[in-house]
Motif scaffolding. Structure first.
Motif, PDB file in Angstrom:
ATOM      1  N   TYR A  93      69.414  16.053-111.172  1.00 48.93           N
ATOM      2  CA  TYR A  93      70.370  17.131-110.892  1.00 48.93           C
ATOM      3  C   TYR A  93      70.734  17.029-109.408  1.00 48.93           C
TER       4      TYR A  93
ATOM      5  N   LYS B  91      65.190  14.224-115.987  1.00 48.77           N
ATOM      6  CA  LYS B  91      66.595  13.975-115.692  1.00 48.77           C
ATOM      7  C   LYS B  91      66.865  14.347-114.247  1.00 48.77           C
TER       8      LYS B  91
ATOM      9  N   THR C 246      69.360  15.479-104.366  1.00 50.21           N
ATOM     10  CA  THR C 246      69.196  15.099-105.771  1.00 50.21           C
ATOM     11  C   THR C 246      67.756  15.383-106.172  1.00 50.21           C
TER      12      THR C 246
ATOM     13  N   TRP D 299      64.899  24.716-114.171  1.00 52.63           N
ATOM     14  CA  TRP D 299      64.273  23.406-113.949  1.00 52.63           C
ATOM     15  C   TRP D 299      62.976  23.555-113.183  1.00 52.63           C
TER      16      TRP D 299
ATOM     17  N   ASN E  81      70.271  27.254-112.667  1.00 53.05           N
ATOM     18  CA  ASN E  81      71.675  26.916-112.844  1.00 53.05           C
ATOM     19  C   ASN E  81      72.265  27.860-113.883  1.00 53.05           C
TER      20      ASN E  81
ATOM     21  N   SER F 111      63.836  20.742-117.824  1.00 50.64           N
ATOM     22  CA  SER F 111      64.415  22.077-117.840  1.00 50.64           C
ATOM     23  C   SER F 111      64.379  22.701-119.231  1.00 50.64           C
TER      24      SER F 111
END
Length: 186
Positions: free
Chosen positions: A96, A94, A12, A79, A70, A17
C-alpha cells in the motif's frame, strides 16, 4: 496528547488487511490484532528466528509498527503493516503506497487499546470539528503508529497520523499566513 505537523515523502507499506464496519472499529480492530498475532506472530516472537517467507517479511519490514485505516463507505480497510524495505512479497501480504504529503501527528501515552482509542475519539470529536474539516486530506489513509515497547505499560507512547490537504493547516503556518495576509504580503 500532543500534536506535531510534518511533511513526509511517499511511503510504501507491506502488510495484511481486513474490512471493518465503522461502528464496530473499537471492538474489531483489537480482535484483528489478536487473531493475527496468534496466527502469524506468537511462535516468531518466542524464537525470533523466522522460518517462513511470511515470518521473514514480518521481521525485515517491522510489520505491526503501523496500522493503516483506509476509509470506504460505512467501513474501512484496516491494515497491520510495516514500511516496505524491498524484497519478496509473500503470499497473504500486499503493498500500500501513500503519496508524499503533510501530516498532523497526534501522540498519546498509556496502555493499548485504551490510549489509542481515547486519542482517536479526541481527533474525531475535538480536532476534526474545529480544524480537521478544512485541513484533512480526504483521499489518503490515516496511520496508527506503534513503536516497539510494552504496549500494556502506562508509559507506552503511540500515535495517529492524519493526512493534511494543505500545508498551512499547521498552527504555526496558519498564524504566519494570517499575519502575512493582514499585512498585504499575500
Amino acid at each position: 496528547m500532543n500534536t506535531a505537523y510534518e511533511h513526509k515523502p511517499e511511503m510504501t507499506f507491506i502488510g495484511f488487511s481486513t474490512w471493518i464496519r465503522v461502528e464496530e472499529g473499537y471492538r474489531q480492530c483489537p480482535e484483528f490484532w489478536k487473531r493475527e498475532y496468534t496466527q502469524k506472530y506468537a511462535r516468531l516472537w518466542q524464537t525470533m528466528k523466522p522460518e517462513t517467507p511470511l515470518e521473514r517479511a514480518i521481521m525485515e519490514n517491522d510489520i505491526g509498527m503501523f496500522a493503516i485505516c483506509n476509509e470506504g463507505d460505512g467501513a474501512f480497510e484496516y491494515w497491520i503493516a510495516g514500511l516496505y524495505r524491498g524484497g519478496e512479497i509473500p503470499e497473504g501480504l500486499k503493498l500500500y503506497t501513500i503519496p508524499e504529503g503533510d501530516w498532523a501527528k497526534f501522540s498519546a501515552k498509556g496502555s493499548l487499546p485504551g490510549s489509542l482509542q481515547e486519542l482517536n475519539t479526541y481527533i474525531w470529536q475535538e480536532w476534526y470539528p474545529k480544524k480537521g474539516k478544512q485541513c484533512m486530506e480526504k483521499r489518503k489513509a490515516m496511520l496508527e503508529v506503534y513503536p516497539a515497547g510494552n504496549m500494556q505499560s502506562p508509559d507506552y507512547e503511540c500515535g495517529i497520523w492524519v493526512p493534511l490537504a494543505k500545508r498551512w493547516c499547521s498552527e504555526e503556518t496558519a498564524q504566519t499566513t494570517a499575519t502575512a495576509t493582514l499585512l498585504g504580503i499575500l
